[in-house]
Design a protein around this motif. Structure first.
Motif: not given
Lengths: 786, 198
Positions: A541, A646-648, B103, B106, B108, B189, B191
């Motif tokens: 993202s 990578v997650d920004l 997030i 992935g 958003v 975030c 995951r």
């Protein structure tokens, strides 16, 4: 019976009643009452028949009746209570001293020998029959047979004197496993078990005989075979001793058919021969498959057929409770089918038993519909058929005016009526889609079970307003791929606690059902909780633009380049002065740390487990020196940059916050399990000179999963380049390009060169020339990286 | 029960109802002291004021304090967050800043409305947190807003799906009010560890 002085009776100690034709316990009851002190009692050579309940107490008349087991249920119940036995069939010796096409009984003589001992021969001839039963009696009785009877038996021994209807020549030696002749047991000397057997057999056919209502030895008809039921159980005696009385018939010519419900020792040929002697055209055999309800009809029939070398046509295949039955007419088929027993294995690898027995004609064949009725039925059905919908409406068929007019009584409950209907359907409306059997008083759907063959395309079935009591009935038409079903108005509907159970049970039967009782079902698949789906994960993202993405990638490349190198001191330039770093290994307190993570364990800072605040602070590395020192101690690594995800998370002008997931391996340790997975969270900040520095760095380490291990390092690493383009200002970039063009080096090398020389163009040029002449610049420096 | 309650001393009752004030004085107790929070807020008591420099990293003592505070906030926060997520999902968005971003594997999700929608569609969950780590974030990056980085790991089972291992990190920012500090999520975030195969 016995008169005696009462007073003397009281003191009686020993009583000898030898050879007295005492056969009833009751007779003794007087004695017992009057002579309670009897200690020795001699009853030998009497006519005692029942020794099962010798109790020297009062025997009441009722008990007499009770002790006589009359109906088959009583008998079998009684037998079931008796201890488990194991009979040695190979030890059996049986005498059949008389047999007609169906064997007849010989029983004991009547009590007290008052019964006319007339013409035993007469008795035998008239002897009625119970099919295939065997006669046994006890030795005692034999001994007491009247002389004339004994003479008769002797007579029977010699073949020539046998009465005409005696057909024992026909008996082959087939059925018994051992082929012995069997002899019935010796009465007195046999152990308890055999006594019981004997008793029960006596009980079996004792019945009214004991009272000798008939002349001579006529016997009342024992239970004949009922419809589809099998012959009564006969127990076989077990006594290896041969009787003294030479009533044994020639060993080689006699064998016995032991016809028991649970043993498959039937020889159909013999049956047929006997029957043919009597003039029967064809015999029906019933094939039983216990637990046949488990199996699908076509499967079981095909399996049996494949194991059976004679082809057969199963007639009237139906299920009865747990068993599956069908009929065959052919003798040879029946024989072959008998052999299929235990040869078939089902899906659970259990043996499938197949039993073959004689039977009466299957019912359905008996009453065939008369042609007139058939025709009328056809007409009626044609009237009720809707061609456009391919629907046949047989609602309330029995009240159909046409049929009523002709006084034809058709009830779809009856097997043959339903069979006829199905036959008409299969000939006239084979493509039938919808069948309405509403209001036909259907109690069971046995007759409808053929519908899967006769009208396989039926999709809509209306069984409402019938008398179906359980969903089990529906199982009989399970083969239909129904889309719409009506069941309301049946007793079975009220057996369910709620609507959803009802629906789901029906759906189990007909999984493709779309409508039930007129209501659309939610989905053909399952009624129940549909698993809610969660958003599909996606790879990465980047909220922002490509620039940010590149920025991050560049940073990571740079970082890991240094990290993977031998000396991690280079990282000092990347960390902020007051950066924080901590490392964690997620572990349950109970779990032991995997060996691959041992080296990291001492630094692991899991707040959940560590409660000491000092330790908490201590494990958090604070300044950059502390950080780099601690990082340097960690094992050497090789990161797989291609595995990075990578997650920004946040990007502001001051902060870049992202997390990286990836795998790496430890270089020193070559064992296969040494791929480790990490999740690293970075918070970067840009300070005045627009370089990025790490202010917070948190690392989570774990063992890589199978998938991760397999896909790790599958793509060769690209040649690393060390620059971080972002940090170059416009001016610097221009310089770099100039250098690149002028020296012929690629951009990266140009940049490096400039960087090494602190972006001093002139100096860089000098250094370059110098190195060039010295030949120290590798050729790769000039390669253009695509 | 009533009888029992009436036996409480005045002090107890006060304490029960007004714990917030009571604990304000106890800023430095061990972690077992209760950090007061309303149900959907993460609130910690104010730190004792020192010199109003923005550089909280000036002395190691301060750093330690900061770490402590961060740890406490992180612990309380994690407890509340996952409990709310499992049992009071609708209230979860109250823990987020208005412009917070989530997030999720992935995907958003940004802004409170979107967050509300998202959490509504997310099936009910059962979280089990095995690991927690936190760091105070350098104020350089945060424009002097006290921020804590919280990192968690554990297992989660969403209804109708299989269990997954997850990693999650939060950035919590402190919003100081006169009485106390309210921590809110600025960034979240999440995951699955095996996101690629789900």
């Amino acid at each position: 019976m016995i008169t005696y002085e009462e007073c003397k009776m009281q003191k009686l100690l020993s009583l000898n009643l030898h050879s007295n034709t005492v056969c009833w316990q009751n007779d003794l009851s007087d004695i017992i009452k009057k002579a309670p002190k009897v200690k020795i009692l001699n009853l030998t050579k009497n006519e005692m028949r029942r020794n099962g309940q010798i109790k020297f107490g009062l025997m009441v008349d009722d008990q007499r009746g009770q002790l006589l087991k009359h109906t088959k249920h009583d008998i079998v119940d009684f037998l079931s209570v008796l201890p488990k036995t194991q009979h040695d069939l190979s030890s059996f010796l049986v005498d059949i001293w008389y047999q007609t096409a169906s064997i007849c009984f010989l029983l004991r003589t009547g009590p007290e020998s008052q019964s006319p001992q007339t013409s035993p021969l007469y008795a035998f001839e008239e002897g009625i029959s119970c099919k295939d039963s065997i006669l046994f009696t006890n030795k005692v009785a034999w001994d007491l047979l009247s002389p004339s009877l004994a003479a008769l038996l002797k007579l029977l021994k010699t073949p020539s004197s046998r009465p005409q209807r005696f057909s024992c020549e026909d008996i082959g030696e087939k059925s018994l496993p051992s082929g012995h002749t069997m002899e019935h047991s010796d009465g007195n000397s046999s152990p308890q078990g055999e006594n019981k057997g004997r008793d029960s057999s006596q009980d079996n056919f004792g019945k009214e005989n004991l009272h000798d209502e008939h002349d001579g030895y006529e016997l009342p008809p024992p239970h004949l075979q009922e419809d589809d039921e099998n012959v009564e159980v006969r127990d076989v005696h077990e006594d290896p001793q041969i009787r003294n009385n030479p009533c044994t018939l020639q060993p080689n010519s006699r064998t016995v058919k032991c016809h028991s419900e649970f043993q498959d020792i039937i020889s159909p040929e013999r049956e047929v021969e006997k029957k043919t002697q009597n003039g029967d055209p064809g015999t029906w055999f019933k094939v039983t498959i216990p637990y046949g309800i488990k199996y699908d009809k076509t499967w079981i029939v095909n399996s049996i057929q494949s194991h059976c070398n004679v082809s057969f046509t199963p007639v009237n295949f139906h299920y009865n409770k747990n068993q599956a039955h069908f009929f065959v007419q052919d003798v040879h088929a029946a024989c072959a089918l008998k052999k299929v027993n235990c040869k078939i294995h089902d899906e659970e690898n259990e043996k499938v038993f197949v039993f073959v027995n004689l039977s009466t004609d299957p019912q359905s064949m008996k009453k065939k519909m008369k042609p007139k009725v058939m025709t009328q039925l056809k007409l009626t059905m044609n009237k009720r058929y809707d061609v456009s919908q391919q629907a046949l409406d047989l609602q309330s068929l029995c009240f159909d005016p046409d049929l009523v007019k002709h006084h034809f009584d058709i009830s779809l409950n009856r097997r043959n009526d339903m069979a006829a209907t199905l036959k008409i359907i299969s000939t006239n409306f084979p493509e039938l889609l919808s069948l309405n059997l509403c209001n036909n008083k259907l109690y069971q759907l046995d007759g409808l079970s053929d519908i899967t063959e006769k009208a396989p395309k039926v999709k809509i079935l209306n069984l409402s307003k019938n008398k179906l009591k359980s969903v089990w009935e529906l199982g009989k038409v399970k083969g239909l791929k129904l889309e719409e079903l009506w069941l309301e108005g049946n007793p079975l509907c009220s057996t369910f606690s709620d609507q959803s159970t009802y629906v789901s049970t029906i759906l189990e039967c007909f999984p493709e059902l779309l409508r039930l009782d007129g209501q659309d079902l939610a989905s053909p698949i399952i009624i129940g909780v549909e698993a809610p789906e969660i958003i599909k994960p996606c790879k990465e993202s980047y909220k922002g633009s490509e620039i940010i993405k590149n920025l991050v990638l560049q940073f990571l490349l740079q970082y890991y380049l240094i990290y993977d190198s031998e000396d991690r001191k280079g990282l000092l330039s990347v960390y902020h002065d007051k950066a924080c770093f901590s490392l964690t290994i997620p572990l349950n307190p109970e779990d032991p740390a995997p060996s691959s993570l041992e080296k990291y364990l001492k630094d692991s800072r899991n707040i959940k487990n560590i409660k000491d605040s000092r330790l908490r602070v201590q494990l958090l590395k604070h300044t950059k020196h502390e950080i780099v020192d601690s990082l340097s101690v960690l094992p050497r690594t090789q990161h797989d940059l291609n595995s990075y995800v990578v997650d920004l998370c946040i990007q502001t002008d001051r902060m870049l916050f992202f997390s990286v997931n990836g795998v790496f391996k430890e270089v020193e340790r070559e064992s296969p399990g040494s791929v480790l997975a990490f999740t690293r969270t970075f918070i970067l900040t840009s300070v005045s000179n627009s370089n990025l520095y790490i202010v917070n760095d948190e690392l989570i380490l774990r063992n890589a999963s199978m998938k991760e291990t397999q896909s790790a390092f599958s793509i060769p690493l690209p040649a690393p380049f060390s620059s971080s383009l972002l940090t170059l200002s416009q001016e610097q970039q221009e310089t770099m390009h100039t250098v690149s063009t002028q020296s012929g080096m690629n951009l990266e090398q140009s940049q490096k060169c400039l960087q090494d020389n602190e972006w001093n163009y002139t100096r860089a040029g000098q250094v370059f020339t110098m190195l060039q002449t010295q030949g120290k610049i590798p050729a790769e420096a000039f390669k253009q990286i695509p | 029960m009533r009888k029992f309650r009436s036996n409480w001393s005045q002090g107890d009752r006060e304490r029960y109802h007004e714990r917030r004030d009571y604990y304000q004085e106890k800023a430095h107790t061990t972690h077992s002291s209760r950090v007061r929070w309303t149900r959907e807020e993460v609130v910690t008591p104010l730190l004792p004021k020192h010199a109003a420099t923005s550089s909280l990293m000036a002395t190691s003592v301060d750093f330690k304090t900061y770490v402590d505070q961060a740890c406490r906030a992180a612990e309380e926060f994690v407890n509340i967050y996952y409990e709310t997520m499992d049992k009071r999902r609708r209230a979860l968005t109250r823990l987020y800043l208005d412009k917070a971003t989530l997030i999720w594997n992935g995907n958003v999700v940004s802004g409170l409305d979107a967050l509300n929608n998202f959490f509504d569609t997310l099936p009910s969950s059962e979280f089990q947190v095995n690991m927690l780590d936190c760091q105070p974030v350098h104020e350089q990056a945060t424009q002097s807003q006290t921020t804590v980085l919280v990192v968690t790991s554990g297992t989660v089972k969403f209804d109708g799906n299989k269990q997954h291992y997850f990693n999650q990190n939060f950035l919590l920012t402190a919003q100081s009010t006169p009485n106390n500090t309210v921590w809110k999520i600025a960034s979240d975030c999440f995951r699955f560890q095996d996101w690629a195969s789900s």
